[in-house]
Every structure is written in structure tokens, then in C-alpha cells.
Design an enzyme around this catalytic site. Structure first.
Site, PDB file in Angstrom:
ATOM      1  N   LYS A  49      88.671 -37.541  14.739  1.00  0.00           N
ATOM      2  CA  LYS A  49      88.800 -38.241  13.468  1.00  0.00           C
ATOM      3  C   LYS A  49      88.053 -39.578  13.508  1.00  0.00           C
ATOM      4  O   LYS A  49      87.212 -39.836  12.679  1.00  0.00           O
ATOM      5  CB  LYS A  49      90.271 -38.487  13.117  1.00  0.00           C
ATOM      6  CG  LYS A  49      90.971 -37.288  12.485  1.00  0.00           C
ATOM      7  CD  LYS A  49      91.523 -36.301  13.468  1.00  0.00           C
ATOM      8  CE  LYS A  49      92.113 -35.083  12.803  1.00  0.00           C
ATOM      9  NZ  LYS A  49      93.448 -34.752  13.277  1.00  0.00           N
ATOM     10  N   ASP A  96     101.429 -41.058  17.889  1.00  0.00           N
ATOM     11  CA  ASP A  96     100.276 -40.190  17.631  1.00  0.00           C
ATOM     12  C   ASP A  96      99.360 -40.953  16.678  1.00  0.00           C
ATOM     13  O   ASP A  96      99.662 -41.109  15.499  1.00  0.00           O
ATOM     14  CB  ASP A  96     100.771 -38.880  17.000  1.00  0.00           C
ATOM     15  CG  ASP A  96      99.622 -37.938  16.630  1.00  0.00           C
ATOM     16  OD1 ASP A  96      98.449 -38.326  16.781  1.00  0.00           O
ATOM     17  OD2 ASP A  96      99.917 -36.807  16.185  1.00  0.00           O
ATOM     18  N   TRP A 149     102.577 -33.611  10.825  1.00  0.00           N
ATOM     19  CA  TRP A 149     102.197 -33.677  12.242  1.00  0.00           C
ATOM     20  C   TRP A 149     103.398 -34.025  13.097  1.00  0.00           C
ATOM     21  O   TRP A 149     103.570 -33.497  14.198  1.00  0.00           O
ATOM     22  CB  TRP A 149     101.039 -34.642  12.472  1.00  0.00           C
ATOM     23  CG  TRP A 149      99.749 -34.058  12.010  1.00  0.00           C
ATOM     24  CD1 TRP A 149      98.980 -34.493  10.971  1.00  0.00           C
ATOM     25  CD2 TRP A 149      99.077 -32.896  12.530  1.00  0.00           C
ATOM     26  NE1 TRP A 149      97.877 -33.678  10.828  1.00  0.00           N
ATOM     27  CE2 TRP A 149      97.914 -32.694  11.765  1.00  0.00           C
ATOM     28  CE3 TRP A 149      99.348 -32.007  13.571  1.00  0.00           C
ATOM     29  CZ2 TRP A 149      97.020 -31.651  11.999  1.00  0.00           C
ATOM     30  CZ3 TRP A 149      98.462 -30.962  13.812  1.00  0.00           C
ATOM     31  CH2 TRP A 149      97.316 -30.787  13.035  1.00  0.00           C
TER      32      TRP A 149
HETATM   33  C1  LIG Z   1      94.443 -33.845  13.677  1.00  0.00           C
HETATM   34  C2  LIG Z   1      95.770 -34.323  14.113  1.00  0.00           C
HETATM   35  C3  LIG Z   1      96.490 -33.686  15.139  1.00  0.00           C
HETATM   36  C4  LIG Z   1      95.986 -32.444  15.833  1.00  0.00           C
HETATM   37  O1  LIG Z   1      94.908 -32.742  16.634  1.00  0.00           O
HETATM   38  P1  LIG Z   1      94.206 -31.647  17.575  1.00  0.00           P
HETATM   39  O2  LIG Z   1      93.237 -32.487  18.339  1.00  0.00           O
HETATM   40  O3  LIG Z   1      93.577 -30.624  16.689  1.00  0.00           O
HETATM   41  O4  LIG Z   1      95.247 -31.051  18.445  1.00  0.00           O
HETATM   42  C5  LIG Z   1      97.704 -34.230  15.518  1.00  0.00           C
HETATM   43  N1  LIG Z   1      98.195 -35.318  14.922  1.00  0.00           N
HETATM   44  C6  LIG Z   1      97.552 -35.945  13.923  1.00  0.00           C
HETATM   45  C7  LIG Z   1      98.147 -37.167  13.301  1.00  0.00           C
HETATM   46  C8  LIG Z   1      96.316 -35.464  13.490  1.00  0.00           C
HETATM   47  O5  LIG Z   1      95.663 -36.096  12.502  1.00  0.00           O
END
Ligand SMILES: *Cc1c(COP(=O)(O)O)cnc(C)c1O
Length: 359
Positions: free
Chosen positions: A195, A171, A102
């Protein structure tokens, strides 16, 4: 029809109590005769739902009053561009720490809007650890970006690196609200909701207010944090249903005893699964101790030709979505807040049974 234990990495399992409440309120929210999805985001009903959700989130994370909380759309992926557009000048250095894929995506997109520099990476060891960060490399950086929990590699920071003079951007898509954090260690936190917060379609941004108002001039209004902060995240129609659902999840987390209690439960769940993996010759997890994620536990079988049989048997036992990410293979069990300990116990029992039978 009974609910299965759903180990999906996202969109992920939600608390049953939250789904039942949403179901009960679906046709007639609060005696209005309409669902929450069918009313104006600017009306008194929805604005109260929105305000309460923010208030509960602030309580859960102890968010200080000099941080804005934004309820946006576009996913965490949109933040890969919004962050550099808002926090850096085009020629300015933006530092990124890579502990998984990511972070790599954030770098690739961020490089279109700032002088993105990878200052630390564990790619050369297959993202099996947290990289060492040499703080002198942060000199002149507009911010330093980390990924608190790498959802695919299963690598998590227990706490962010100690950095004083450069804003830390994280993030937190797959770990937000899973443990207590000190929000003041960060300049900005972002997370896609699907999530650990609620349904997809909502993206949370928590940003220190002194970082607002510096966006690059060509930044689209919809990517500009200052525009959203000024409008209370209602400069256009927000994801009202996802926002409402997030609010129900926040209430549920408070009812669990807040993040201290939630963190203790997450520790118990992940300890149980890692102990089962480590006690076995058949299952393995490559991540070094101290960097292992409590939220996403990737593991492989000693005999990969048994992967399919493992997944089919798991599904028959009511344990779904255990297939690992396509980029790494094997298995992955995501143990977000809404996964009860009973689900992890059932998984561990199934793993032992499968190993006894096939290994
Ligand atoms: C799932 C995820 C993303 C992407 O998220 P979207 O909402 O699909 O854009 C980015 N970073 C991490 C750490 C993730 O787990």
C-alpha cells in the site's frame, strides 16, 4: 504511453521517480553487470542496500534503538497468526479492537493461537466510527490489537488509544509512513508493503525488543520474530527486490521532506476529496468526522445504477481502480503517499462533471 492516476487500494501506485530509478538500474545495478534481483542476499552489495533501507526507515519514523525492524514475507495476513504466537501464551487473553473487516480477520486467525477477546467494536454501526475502549477490559491481556487504518471501511486512528501497561499492536498496512507517529506508543507495528511502502511480497515488522523471545514453543521458526531479529531478516532468502524497492521509496520520502511534509500533503489531498463529497448531494461518505481515513476514501453515488457509468467515464479520463471493495460496493479512492495532488484534483473535477451531467 502516459501514466494514469491509479487509486488502487493495493498493490498501489508507486512514485514515478522511484519506478524510473529502478528502471535505470534494472539491468546493471551499481556497475555490477547484474540486476539487484540476481545477486546473493548475503553479498556486500545487497547487504548494503538492506542496511541503508533500514537506516532510512529508522530516520523517517524515529525508531528507537530498542526496537527491531524486520523485513519479512507472508503479508499482513501472516502477522494475524505470528502476533499471538509470539506475544501471548496459548491460554492468555489477547484483546482486539474492531473498527473494520481487517480487524475481524485478525481476530478469526488469532483465535487459533490465544484467548482472543473483542474488547471494543463499531460493527453494530457499520464501522462508521472508532469504537470506545473501556481500558478496564484490558486487564491481564498479553497485548491489545488495533487496525490503525481500516482500508475497506475508511476509518483511521489519528493517534492510538492511550494505553500504558499493555503493549499496543497495530496493523498499519494501509497507513504506515503516511503521517508522523510516536513509535514508542506501540509494542509492535506491522504492515504489508503493497500500500504505502513498495511492491507486494515484503512485510514490515517493528517490534520492541523486550517482546522478543517469548514465542509459544511450537511456533514455526519462520514465524518467530526472535529468529528473524537474530538473523537480520536473513534466516532464509528475503524478498530482495521488494526490499530494494522499499529502500528507494524511503529515500524518496526523505527527499519529500520526511513524514511531516508527507503528512501535510496527505491532509491536503484528503481534505480536497472529503470537501467535494460533503458539498454534494450526490456523493456521500458514511464515516464520522474524526475517524475518516486520509488514505482510503469510500464513497457512494445517490443512484447506484450509475456506478458503472461512473467507472467507465473515470477510466476514460485516466482515473483507474475506483471501484469500491466487493463487500461494500460503491467507490473507493485510495490516496497513498505516491498519489499526487494533481490526481485528486482530476478526480474531484471528474466527480463534479459527472454529477452535473447525470444527477
Ligand atoms: C491489505 C491489508 C491487509 C492484508 O495484507 P496482505 O499483505 O494481503 O496479507 C491486512 N490489513 C490491512 C489493514 C490491509 O490494508
Amino acid at each position: 504511453m502516459s501514466r494514469v492516476f491509479n487509486f488502487s487500494a493495493g498493490p498501489a501506485t508507486l512514485p514515478t521517480a522511484v519506478l524510473e530509478r529502478a528502471q535505470a538500474e534494472l539491468l546493471d545495478w551499481g556497475g555490477t553487470g547484474t540486476s539487484i534481483m540476481e545477486m546473493s542476499h548475503r553479498g556486500t552489495h545487497f547487504t548494503e542496500v538492506a542496511r541503508k533501507a533500514e537506516q532510512d526507515l529508522r530516520q523517517l519514523l524515529t525508531i528507537p534503538s530498542d526496537y527491531a525492524v524486520l523485513f519479512l514475507q507472508g503479508g499482513a495476513t501472516q502477522q494475524f497468526s505470528a502476533v499471538p504466537l509470539n506475544l501471548a501464551r496459548r491460554e492468555q487473553k489477547a484483546a482486539y479492537v474492531l473498527s473494520g473487516s481487517w480487524g475481524q480477520k485478525a481476530v478469526a486467525e488469532g483465535a487459533r493461537f490465544a484467548a482472543v477477546t473483542v474488547v471494543a467494536s463499531s460493527e453494530h454501526t457499520g464501522f462508521d466510527r472508532l469504537p470506545d475502549l473501556d481500558l478496564s477490559k484490558l486487564h491481564d491481556a498479553a497485548y491489545v490489537h488495533i487496525t490503525s487504518n481500516e482500508t475497506i471501511a475508511g476509518v483511521e486512528y489519528a493517534a492510538p488509544p492511550l494505553i500504558d501497561d499493555v503493549p499496543v499492536v497495530s496493523d498499519m498496512s494501509s497507513s504506515i509512513l503516511s503521517r508522523e507517529i510516536d513509535v514508542t506508543s506501540y509494542g509492535l507495528i506491522y504492515a504489508g508493503a503493497q500500500k504505502n511502502i513498495g511492491p507486494s511480497g515484503l512485510t514490515l515488522v517493528i517490534v520492541r525488543e523486550d517482546l522478543l523471545g517469548r514465542a509459544q514453543p511450537e511456533t514455526p521458526a519462520m514465524l518467530n520474530y526472535a529468529v528473524h531479529a537474530k538473523a537480520g531478516s536473513m534466516s532464509n532468502t528475503p524478498a530482495t527486490f521488494a526490499w530494494y524497492m522499499a529502500g528507494l521509496v524511503f529515500e524518496w520520502l526523505l527527499a519529500q521532506g520526511g513524514l511531516a511534509a508527507v503528512e501535510a500533503a496527505n491532509q491536503r489531498k484528503s481534505d480536497l476529496l472529503y470537501a467535494a463529497i460533503d458539498a454534494s448531494e450526490f456523493y456521500s461518505n458514511p464515516v464520522r468526522e474524526g475517524a475518516r481515513s486520509r488514505m482510503n476514501v469510500p464513497f457512494t453515488l445517490a443512484t447506484p445504477t450509475l456506478d458503472r457509468a461512473f467507472l467507465v467515464g473515470a477510466e476514460e479520463a485516466g482515473l483507474i481502480a475506483l471501484k469500491g471493495h466487493r463487500s461494500v460496493g460503491g467507490m473507493r479512492a485510495s490516496l497513498y503517499n505516491a498519489m499526487p495532488i494533481e490526481g485528486v484534483e482530476a478526480l474531484v473535477d471528474y466527480m463534479r462533471m459527472f454529477e452535473d451531467r447525470y444527477a
